[in-house]
Design an enzyme around this catalytic site. Structure first.
Site, PDB file in Angstrom:
ATOM      1  N   GLN A 223      43.453  80.133   1.243  1.00  0.00           N
ATOM      2  CA  GLN A 223      42.136  80.652   1.624  1.00  0.00           C
ATOM      3  C   GLN A 223      41.159  80.572   0.453  1.00  0.00           C
ATOM      4  O   GLN A 223      39.984  80.862   0.619  1.00  0.00           O
ATOM      5  CB  GLN A 223      42.258  82.114   2.083  1.00  0.00           C
ATOM      6  CG  GLN A 223      43.083  82.298   3.342  1.00  0.00           C
ATOM      7  CD  GLN A 223      43.208  83.740   3.780  1.00  0.00           C
ATOM      8  OE1 GLN A 223      44.300  84.172   4.130  1.00  0.00           O
ATOM      9  NE2 GLN A 223      42.134  84.509   3.784  1.00  0.00           N
ATOM     10  N   CYS A 371      40.502  92.737   6.447  1.00  0.00           N
ATOM     11  CA  CYS A 371      39.699  93.849   5.967  1.00  0.00           C
ATOM     12  C   CYS A 371      39.242  93.558   4.552  1.00  0.00           C
ATOM     13  O   CYS A 371      39.697  92.612   3.936  1.00  0.00           O
ATOM     14  CB  CYS A 371      40.480  95.150   5.996  1.00  0.00           C
ATOM     15  SG  CYS A 371      41.613  95.374   4.634  1.00  0.00           S
ATOM     16  N   GLU A 740      36.088  90.995  10.271  1.00  0.00           N
ATOM     17  CA  GLU A 740      37.180  91.959  10.271  1.00  0.00           C
ATOM     18  C   GLU A 740      36.807  93.322  10.830  1.00  0.00           C
ATOM     19  O   GLU A 740      37.664  94.191  10.969  1.00  0.00           O
ATOM     20  CB  GLU A 740      37.629  92.141   8.830  1.00  0.00           C
ATOM     21  CG  GLU A 740      36.463  92.601   7.979  1.00  0.00           C
ATOM     22  CD  GLU A 740      36.672  92.361   6.510  1.00  0.00           C
ATOM     23  OE1 GLU A 740      37.193  91.304   6.158  1.00  0.00           O
ATOM     24  OE2 GLU A 740      36.326  93.244   5.737  1.00  0.00           O
TER      25      GLU A 740
END
Ligand code: CDP
Length: 785
Positions: A223, A371, A740
């Site tokens: 990522q 999150c 998120e």
């Protein structure tokens, strides 16, 4: 609703364009890690520890080496000889690449077999003999703190206990004073259970070291490819210009593909030593037991309130279970992530947060699973607390929230733990949610009593998130400041290529980021290609997690496009023989003020940039912008859930679920809705059954999809969505992140709803996951006494 500034043909901000990437994903034409095949490629499988804690007495790989097709067996001792047995973690700790001294969690990497096929490599693992000397396993943070517990990190000089960090935020004195002045103190103690992001595609790498040139290409499920390249250079000592990280299509990430895993390093070391490409792909169980977990927070919270229903202060105490290595992927300055956003959507002067982290014999991780670094745990705690505070004061929970909300005119709002909220209109959002669900009527029906012996409950959560890490003054990961970047090239024919430092894992970046450029330059979004994930061909950035792409890379994209628009203005002035100040802009066209027929399109300007640019001006139409956000963005929302609980067997069913989100300006409303639907599913999963436990020996229960229950379409309730739009004042296009929010905000709404149903029985607390047997046991205990 976001206002439209462009036509559907241009397809800028606010258009619900279908996702362009889906054409290849839906036709099986994606290019995922396991699709990558290189000539002469070898395959790696990892031998993992079957026990949670034990000394390594010996490793015998001679039988495995006898097997035809086995090329090498790599152990910790081999890596130690090259200084690679240990690596740094993203939280500044160290982590074993392959265990040398002892194993510290079940599933830890002990040895790796490199073979000519993946099957030979995996079969050969059974022929590597490891002799362990068992040690007692520590499986809870409470146990970790006992003086008689064994020391887990015997490798760390000066480490005398199992504590990995101590941290605090806020003002203790002011908070103590607020509590002394309170009429009542409302408290809860709860555990946010350990869970796992479990992306559909597990982690993996193909490492390709070219012995002739020394160039290292690593295809990585990453990522954050740029940050990984730098950390690879630091760990291996290889020159950074020789390292290229390519992150291909990712089958989900959710935070799980942020850390550097031992498998990546071992595969690269093996390719370096053998001189051939080496591929490593995890199995599902390996992913679940050994890669970045999430949550596992034991939380105590206390709210100081007046009898009139005003909050005066908040006190929280956290004990976190960080596993065997402190490897939370989070900004360095914040040892408990951004947990201190726990003050939530409410205005009060004092708060104090203390947090302690512990080493246990479990996998490391603490990743930002959908999150922003522990915001999920924080949001859950405050929303459970305010709901219980309302009950104690005999107030309607929605009214208690409204009475304490930060008001629109208070923004920018300075929170007592140091955040500066950018914007919000909490009451408006709550009212939209109430209206959609028909709140007053639902409450009336609830008051009418039980339906068919079932208990009806209504739960709410009005969360505030903090996303878009982050301003370089405070935010870095492993020392790398958390800016992001965009490079934009407009070709002579007016088509464009946008290159970003972030990396989509399925969020739809190929659709939405071109929409930003389309808005700014008037080039149709269909004419703009997006490139991400190749460090040789994209500008440096910190990657995609914690919903930072829109707040940071989205801003960089808008600003680089604006730079190009200014250059385009000068070229237009040259073409129209007018002064740049006399030109007017509408998406895609510059015209002379007062003579609209004197006009040039952005496509004509782009052509001129390469064929007829003003003498003395640099040719071409391209630029780059590095964006260092002045602040985070603070999306918010109100979620309301209605449930029916059957007290006879503890089962509960969601009858309505309404989610109203405010993420500022929506670039692509359809993608935003998709993000929210997905996030809500994960929030529902957390509330109902998605959790990982361990037995007392440290064996992981949750190592497969029979034990780790991700919800399917069958169990998932129908979600009804609504929106409000409060733009972020500092973001160039007024957008906030959204990826998120729903996972962060929704779990408390479900739990509050179940508790609301059980309140007539005197039940005020129930821990996640709200499994039927937990509900049933609580009901039986309440009935008994
Ligand atoms: O960092 P990540 O991409 O996971 O999260 P995000 O920035 O919140 O964006 C998720 C997706 O929703 C992206 O494709 C965004 O462009 C899109 N989005 C949007 O269209 N409008 C917003 N205000 C926020 C996100």
């Amino acid at each position: 609703m976001t206002t439209l500034e462009t036509s559907p043909e241009i397809g800028g901000i606010g258009h619900s364009k279908k996702r362009v990437e889906d054409a290849r994903f839906l036709q099986g034409a994606g290019n995922y890690m396991d699709d990558i095949v290189l000539p002469g490629m070898l395959h790696m499988a990892i031998l993992r520890s079957p026990i949670a804690h034990g000394e390594i007495v010996s490793i015998d790989s001679s039988a495995a080496m006898e097997i035809e097709g086995v090329v090498a067996v790599v152990t910790g001792a081999d890596l130690e000889a090259h200084g690679l047995a240990w690596m740094p973690t993203l939280s500044g700790d160290t982590q074993a690449v392959l265990a040398t001294d002892k194993v510290r969690f079940q599933g830890q990497e002990v040895a790796a077999v490199i073979a000519t096929s993946p099957y030979i490599a995996r079969d050969a693992l059974q022929h590597v003999w490891v002799d362990y000397n068992d040690l007692p396993a520590i499986t809870t943070p409470q146990q970790a703190l006992l003086s008689e517990s064994p020391l887990i990190r015997t490798d760390k000089e000066g480490q005398e206990d199992n504590v990995c960090y101590d941290w605090e935020a806020g003002d203790k004195e002011a908070t103590d004073a607020a509590f002394a002045a309170a009429d009542r103190i409302v408290s809860i103690e709860t555990h946010y259970p350990r869970s796992h992001p479990s992306p559909l595609e597990t982690c993996g790498a193909v490492a390709d070291v070219n012995p002739a040139t020394g160039h290292v290409t690593v295809y990585l499920t990453s990522q954050a490819p740029h940050a990984h390249r730098t950390l690879f250079a630091i760990v291996t000592g290889l020159p950074e210009q020789n390292i290229r990280i390519i992150s291909p299509d990712l089958g989900g990430g959710f935070g799980n593909k942020v850390p550097i895993y031992p498998g990546y390093v071992i595969a690269t070391a093996a390719s370096l030593l053998i001189g051939k490409p080496v591929k490593w792909i995890e199995s599902r169980s390996e992913n679940l037991i050994s890669t970045g977990f999430a949550r596992d927070y034991h939380m105590k919270g206390e709210l100081a309130v007046t009898n009139e229903g005003k909050i005066l202060g908040l006190r929280t105490e956290i004990l976190s279970d960080n596993g065997a290595f402190y490897a939370d992927a989070q900004p360095s300055k914040f040892r408990a992530g951004l947990f201190h956003i726990v003050t939530g959507s409410y205005d009060y002067p004092a708060a104090h947060v203390v947090a302690k982290g512990t080493y246990t014999n479990k996998a490391p991780g603490g990743v930002a699973y959908r999150c922003s670094f522990r915001v999920t745990e924080a949001s859950y705690l405050i929303e459970r607390l305010v709901q219980n505070a309302a009950y104690e004061l005999d107030m309607e929970p929605a009214d208690f929230r409204v009475k304490n909300f930060i008001q629109p005119e208070q923004f920018p709002y300075h929170s007592p733990t140091g955040f500066v909220y950018d914007s919000g209109d909490y009451e408006k959002t709550l009212n939209v949610a109430k209206e959609i669900i028909g709140y007053d009527e639902l409450r009336r029906q609830q008051a009418e009593g039980r339906s068919d012996g079932k208990l009806v409950g209504i739960g709410m959560a009005s969360f505030t998130e903090v996303v878009g890490a982050g301003p370089s003054k405070d935010y870095d990961i492993a020392g790398l400041k958390m800016f992001d970047s965009a490079e934009l090239r407009v070709h002579p024919t007016g088509k464009a290529m946008l290159k970003l430092g972030v990396k989509s894992q399925g969020q739809g970046h190929e659709t939405t980021f071109p929409q930003i450029v389309a808005n700014e330059l008037g080039i149709p979004s269909d004419d703009i290609a997006l490139m991400e994930g190749d460090t040789d061909n994209t500008p440096y950035g910190l990657g995609t997690y914690a919903s930072r792409s829109t707040p940071v890379a989205g801003a960089a994209t808008a600003l680089v496009a604006r730079k190009l628009r200014e250059k385009a203005r000068l070229i237009a002035a040259h073409l129209l023989e007018a002064s740049p100040d006399d030109l007017e802009w509408e998406p895609g066209v510059f015209s002379v003020k007062g003579s609209p027929d004197s006009r040039v399109t952005i496509q004509e300007i782009a052509f001129a940039a390469y064929t007829n640019h003003p003498q003395g001006m640099e040719a071409g139409l391209e630029g780059v912008h590095y964006y260092d956000p002045p602040n985070m963005t603070y999306p918010h929302g109100t979620y309301i859930v209605a449930v029916e609980v059957d007290p006879e067997d503890g089962t509960w069913e969601v009858t309505r679920m309404v989610a109203v989100d405010d993420c500022g300006v929506r670039i692509n409303p359809m993608i935003v809705d998709g993000q929210i639907q997905g996030g809500l599913t994960e929030g529902f999963a957390m509330a109902t059954n998605q959790h990982i436990t361990f037995d007392e020996d440290g064996n992981c229960i949750g190592s497969n999809f029979m034990d780790y229950l991700v919800p399917t379409a069958w169990e998932t309730p129908k979600f009804e969505l609504g929106e409000t739009v409060t733009p972020s004042p500092h973001h160039p296009i007024g957008a906030k992140g959204v990826g998120e929010s729903a996972t962060v905000g929704s779990p408390a709404a479900y739990v509050n709803a179940v508790i609301d149903a059980l309140r007539p029985l005197g039940i005020t607390n129930i821990d996640m996951p709200v499994l039927p047997d937990r509900v049933w046991a609580a009901v039986k205990a309440a009935q008994a006494g």
